[in-house]
Motif scaffolding. Sequence first.
Motif, PDB file in Angstrom:
ATOM      1  N   THR A 157      12.269  76.180  25.443  1.00 63.68           N
ATOM      2  CA  THR A 157      11.538  75.328  24.499  1.00 63.68           C
ATOM      3  C   THR A 157      12.485  74.720  23.470  1.00 63.68           C
ATOM      4  O   THR A 157      13.654  75.112  23.363  1.00 63.68           O
ATOM      5  N   ASP A 158      11.954  73.798  22.686  1.00 65.02           N
ATOM      6  CA  ASP A 158      12.772  73.143  21.665  1.00 65.02           C
ATOM      7  C   ASP A 158      13.091  74.062  20.484  1.00 65.02           C
ATOM      8  O   ASP A 158      13.769  73.652  19.550  1.00 65.02           O
ATOM      9  N   GLU A 159      12.653  75.306  20.554  1.00 67.45           N
ATOM     10  CA  GLU A 159      13.037  76.286  19.537  1.00 67.45           C
ATOM     11  C   GLU A 159      14.443  76.838  19.800  1.00 67.45           C
ATOM     12  O   GLU A 159      14.980  77.594  19.001  1.00 67.45           O
ATOM     13  N   CYS A 160      15.040  76.448  20.915  1.00 67.72           N
ATOM     14  CA  CYS A 160      16.385  76.883  21.289  1.00 67.72           C
ATOM     15  C   CYS A 160      17.374  76.536  20.178  1.00 67.72           C
ATOM     16  O   CYS A 160      17.355  75.428  19.635  1.00 67.72           O
ATOM     17  N   ILE A 161      18.240  77.505  19.860  1.00 70.28           N
ATOM     18  CA  ILE A 161      19.245  77.291  18.814  1.00 70.28           C
ATOM     19  C   ILE A 161      20.644  77.083  19.400  1.00 70.28           C
ATOM     20  O   ILE A 161      21.642  77.111  18.682  1.00 70.28           O
TER      21      ILE A 161
ATOM     22  N   VAL B 288      15.770  84.134  20.027  1.00 64.27           N
ATOM     23  CA  VAL B 288      14.623  83.462  19.401  1.00 64.27           C
ATOM     24  C   VAL B 288      13.402  83.421  20.312  1.00 64.27           C
ATOM     25  O   VAL B 288      12.404  82.793  19.983  1.00 64.27           O
TER      26      VAL B 288
ATOM     27  N   CYS C 254      12.631  81.939  23.207  1.00 60.57           N
ATOM     28  CA  CYS C 254      12.198  80.568  23.504  1.00 60.57           C
ATOM     29  C   CYS C 254      12.256  80.242  24.992  1.00 60.57           C
ATOM     30  O   CYS C 254      12.414  79.089  25.373  1.00 60.57           O
TER      31      CYS C 254
END
Length: 84
Positions: free
Chosen positions: A6-10, A56, A58
């Motif tokens: 997901t776009d929560e990837c850091i 995170v 994700c």
Amino acid sequence: MALFITDECINCDVCEPECPNNAIYEGDEIYEIDPTLCTECVGHYDEPQCQQVCPVDCIPNDPNHVESKEQLMDKYERIMAAQA
């Protein structure tokens, strides 16, 4: 089913080296998973390794690529045969 990021990837880089099928790669903005190579680690491990190391959380199941454990095992066997 395959997994996706997901776009929560850091972009922490911990998932990519854990993937035994080389399905995870660096995308334009975040890491991505190639669903044609993702077997959720079936054939290699009991659990998806990328999910285990993601700090995170994700990497959920991809509802667009639903596959049974048997289908994932078949995909694993095709991937291994192609690499041989």
